[in-house]
Design a protein around this motif. Sequence first.
Motif, PDB file in Angstrom:
ATOM      1  N   GLN A  38      50.598  93.431 135.814  1.00  0.00           N
ATOM      2  CA  GLN A  38      50.610  94.454 134.763  1.00  0.00           C
ATOM      3  C   GLN A  38      49.342  95.301 134.882  1.00  0.00           C
ATOM      4  O   GLN A  38      48.249  94.833 134.562  1.00  0.00           O
ATOM      5  CB  GLN A  38      50.699  93.811 133.380  1.00  0.00           C
ATOM      6  CG  GLN A  38      50.859  94.797 132.242  1.00  0.00           C
ATOM      7  CD  GLN A  38      50.985  94.110 130.883  1.00  0.00           C
ATOM      8  OE1 GLN A  38      50.558  92.974 130.704  1.00  0.00           O
ATOM      9  NE2 GLN A  38      51.587  94.801 129.907  1.00  0.00           N
ATOM     10  N   LEU A  87      46.279  92.793 135.340  1.00  0.00           N
ATOM     11  CA  LEU A  87      46.572  91.468 134.786  1.00  0.00           C
ATOM     12  C   LEU A  87      47.662  90.826 135.621  1.00  0.00           C
ATOM     13  O   LEU A  87      48.651  91.494 135.970  1.00  0.00           O
ATOM     14  CB  LEU A  87      47.075  91.605 133.343  1.00  0.00           C
ATOM     15  CG  LEU A  87      46.043  91.825 132.251  1.00  0.00           C
ATOM     16  CD1 LEU A  87      46.731  92.297 130.985  1.00  0.00           C
ATOM     17  CD2 LEU A  87      45.260  90.559 131.986  1.00  0.00           C
ATOM     18  N   PHE A  89      50.317  87.563 135.770  1.00  0.00           N
ATOM     19  CA  PHE A  89      50.947  86.507 134.978  1.00  0.00           C
ATOM     20  C   PHE A  89      51.832  85.653 135.865  1.00  0.00           C
ATOM     21  O   PHE A  89      52.651  86.173 136.623  1.00  0.00           O
ATOM     22  CB  PHE A  89      51.813  87.101 133.863  1.00  0.00           C
ATOM     23  CG  PHE A  89      51.038  87.824 132.800  1.00  0.00           C
ATOM     24  CD1 PHE A  89      50.832  89.188 132.897  1.00  0.00           C
ATOM     25  CD2 PHE A  89      50.524  87.136 131.724  1.00  0.00           C
ATOM     26  CE1 PHE A  89      50.111  89.862 131.918  1.00  0.00           C
ATOM     27  CE2 PHE A  89      49.805  87.807 130.742  1.00  0.00           C
ATOM     28  CZ  PHE A  89      49.597  89.169 130.843  1.00  0.00           C
ATOM     29  N   PHE A 104      55.586  82.185 130.194  1.00  0.00           N
ATOM     30  CA  PHE A 104      54.484  82.897 130.836  1.00  0.00           C
ATOM     31  C   PHE A 104      53.166  82.153 130.634  1.00  0.00           C
ATOM     32  O   PHE A 104      52.924  81.571 129.568  1.00  0.00           O
ATOM     33  CB  PHE A 104      54.336  84.305 130.258  1.00  0.00           C
ATOM     34  CG  PHE A 104      55.379  85.267 130.764  1.00  0.00           C
ATOM     35  CD1 PHE A 104      56.662  85.269 130.226  1.00  0.00           C
ATOM     36  CD2 PHE A 104      55.089  86.159 131.779  1.00  0.00           C
ATOM     37  CE1 PHE A 104      57.633  86.145 130.697  1.00  0.00           C
ATOM     38  CE2 PHE A 104      56.049  87.041 132.258  1.00  0.00           C
ATOM     39  CZ  PHE A 104      57.317  87.034 131.714  1.00  0.00           C
ATOM     40  N   GLY A 105      52.323  82.187 131.650  1.00  0.00           N
ATOM     41  CA  GLY A 105      50.955  81.730 131.489  1.00  0.00           C
ATOM     42  C   GLY A 105      50.161  82.744 130.676  1.00  0.00           C
ATOM     43  O   GLY A 105      50.669  83.813 130.323  1.00  0.00           O
ATOM     44  N   THR A 106      48.921  82.416 130.418  1.00  0.00           N
ATOM     45  CA  THR A 106      48.076  83.269 129.579  1.00  0.00           C
ATOM     46  C   THR A 106      47.516  84.476 130.324  1.00  0.00           C
ATOM     47  O   THR A 106      46.891  85.331 129.728  1.00  0.00           O
ATOM     48  CB  THR A 106      46.913  82.462 128.998  1.00  0.00           C
ATOM     49  OG1 THR A 106      46.290  81.736 130.059  1.00  0.00           O
ATOM     50  CG2 THR A 106      47.407  81.475 127.946  1.00  0.00           C
ATOM     51  N   GLY A 107      47.738  84.521 131.630  1.00  0.00           N
ATOM     52  CA  GLY A 107      47.329  85.689 132.400  1.00  0.00           C
ATOM     53  C   GLY A 107      45.921  85.577 132.953  1.00  0.00           C
ATOM     54  O   GLY A 107      45.054  84.929 132.369  1.00  0.00           O
TER      55      GLY A 107
ATOM     56  N   GLN B  37      53.327  90.754 122.971  1.00  0.00           N
ATOM     57  CA  GLN B  37      52.101  90.535 123.747  1.00  0.00           C
ATOM     58  C   GLN B  37      50.917  90.848 122.840  1.00  0.00           C
ATOM     59  O   GLN B  37      50.747  91.986 122.396  1.00  0.00           O
ATOM     60  CB  GLN B  37      52.080  91.412 125.005  1.00  0.00           C
ATOM     61  CG  GLN B  37      50.928  91.079 125.944  1.00  0.00           C
ATOM     62  CD  GLN B  37      50.942  91.894 127.228  1.00  0.00           C
ATOM     63  OE1 GLN B  37      51.474  93.000 127.278  1.00  0.00           O
ATOM     64  NE2 GLN B  37      50.361  91.350 128.286  1.00  0.00           N
ATOM     65  N   ASN B  41      46.572  89.411 125.427  1.00  0.00           N
ATOM     66  CA  ASN B  41      47.543  89.577 126.513  1.00  0.00           C
ATOM     67  C   ASN B  41      48.502  88.410 126.667  1.00  0.00           C
ATOM     68  O   ASN B  41      49.187  88.314 127.688  1.00  0.00           O
ATOM     69  CB  ASN B  41      46.845  89.870 127.851  1.00  0.00           C
ATOM     70  CG  ASN B  41      46.090  91.181 127.809  1.00  0.00           C
ATOM     71  OD1 ASN B  41      46.627  92.204 127.393  1.00  0.00           O
ATOM     72  ND2 ASN B  41      44.841  91.150 128.221  1.00  0.00           N
ATOM     73  N   GLU B  42      48.571  87.539 125.661  1.00  0.00           N
ATOM     74  CA  GLU B  42      49.476  86.393 125.741  1.00  0.00           C
ATOM     75  C   GLU B  42      50.890  86.819 125.350  1.00  0.00           C
ATOM     76  O   GLU B  42      51.074  87.580 124.401  1.00  0.00           O
ATOM     77  CB  GLU B  42      48.994  85.277 124.819  1.00  0.00           C
ATOM     78  CG  GLU B  42      47.652  84.721 125.224  1.00  0.00           C
ATOM     79  CD  GLU B  42      46.965  83.943 124.113  1.00  0.00           C
ATOM     80  OE1 GLU B  42      46.094  83.132 124.425  1.00  0.00           O
ATOM     81  OE2 GLU B  42      47.314  84.161 122.945  1.00  0.00           O
ATOM     82  N   PHE B  43      51.865  86.309 126.076  1.00  0.00           N
ATOM     83  CA  PHE B  43      53.268  86.596 125.792  1.00  0.00           C
ATOM     84  C   PHE B  43      53.825  85.562 124.821  1.00  0.00           C
ATOM     85  O   PHE B  43      53.641  84.364 125.006  1.00  0.00           O
ATOM     86  CB  PHE B  43      54.102  86.488 127.075  1.00  0.00           C
ATOM     87  CG  PHE B  43      54.017  87.670 127.973  1.00  0.00           C
ATOM     88  CD1 PHE B  43      52.856  87.954 128.666  1.00  0.00           C
ATOM     89  CD2 PHE B  43      55.107  88.504 128.159  1.00  0.00           C
ATOM     90  CE1 PHE B  43      52.780  89.043 129.521  1.00  0.00           C
ATOM     91  CE2 PHE B  43      55.037  89.595 129.015  1.00  0.00           C
ATOM     92  CZ  PHE B  43      53.883  89.861 129.692  1.00  0.00           C
ATOM     93  N   LEU B  89      51.801  94.519 121.197  1.00  0.00           N
ATOM     94  CA  LEU B  89      52.695  95.273 122.077  1.00  0.00           C
ATOM     95  C   LEU B  89      54.014  94.505 122.155  1.00  0.00           C
ATOM     96  O   LEU B  89      54.018  93.315 122.467  1.00  0.00           O
ATOM     97  CB  LEU B  89      52.078  95.408 123.469  1.00  0.00           C
ATOM     98  CG  LEU B  89      52.870  96.215 124.492  1.00  0.00           C
ATOM     99  CD1 LEU B  89      52.920  97.692 124.094  1.00  0.00           C
ATOM    100  CD2 LEU B  89      52.255  96.077 125.885  1.00  0.00           C
TER     101      LEU B  89
END
Lengths: 114, 114
Positions: A38, A87, A89, A104-107, B37, B41-43, B89
């Motif tokens: 991203q 970013l 993920f 999803f991981g935390t990025g 998000q 930035n966590e989903f 987001l």
Amino acid sequence: GDSVTQTEGLVTLTKGLPVMLNCTYQTTYSPFLFWYVQHLNEAPKLLLKSSTDNKRTEHQGFYATLHKSSSSFHLQKSSVQLSDSALYFCALSDRTNSGTYQRFGTGTKLQVVP
Amino acid sequence: NSKVIQTPRYLVKGQGQKAKMRCIPEKGHPVVFWYQQNKNNEFKFLINFQNQEVLQQIDMTEKRFSAECPSNSPCSLEIQSSEAGDSALYLCASSLGTGGYEQYFGPGTRLTVL
């Protein structure tokens, strides 16, 4: 339940150096692993995906190998560029639809400097 | 490049107001996902649909959100009574299926609750 762990929140590297972003996962089912990227103010988009054990998958200079023995799918690149700043993920799905969405991981934020 | 369309791109609401956002998935994609998000930035998965039917949703979505994907119309996600913690987001993604299929994301709707 299924989960994904990315240990690095921020990675800062000088242009031209190699990078490895860590991703480990937990699932009791046969996994599909994904890497999404991203860029700032853009939509996430797929970078790589795999469900085959011990097979390297590559795209746009990035590569990753799914290792089921260690539950890992680390993302690597041999020489990062300024445009790789973004970013990243890691995401997990599974074949049996125990859950119908990707975890999803935390990025990890990759910052490439000149 | 993804062709998932999300409107509006930005949304500003007061606490207690309704907030509605829309998503047009890629043509031919029967599965639609909504994620939140946050500023870290966590989903967070909210809900997904296959055609017009809900596949999965989390408790928060069931209690405070209203979502639908009617035939031949955009999908929508509406917060019934916005809270400050809803500022985030909101990403819509579509896919050919669940499991090993990649998700194609839209650019998101950025909601700010004052």
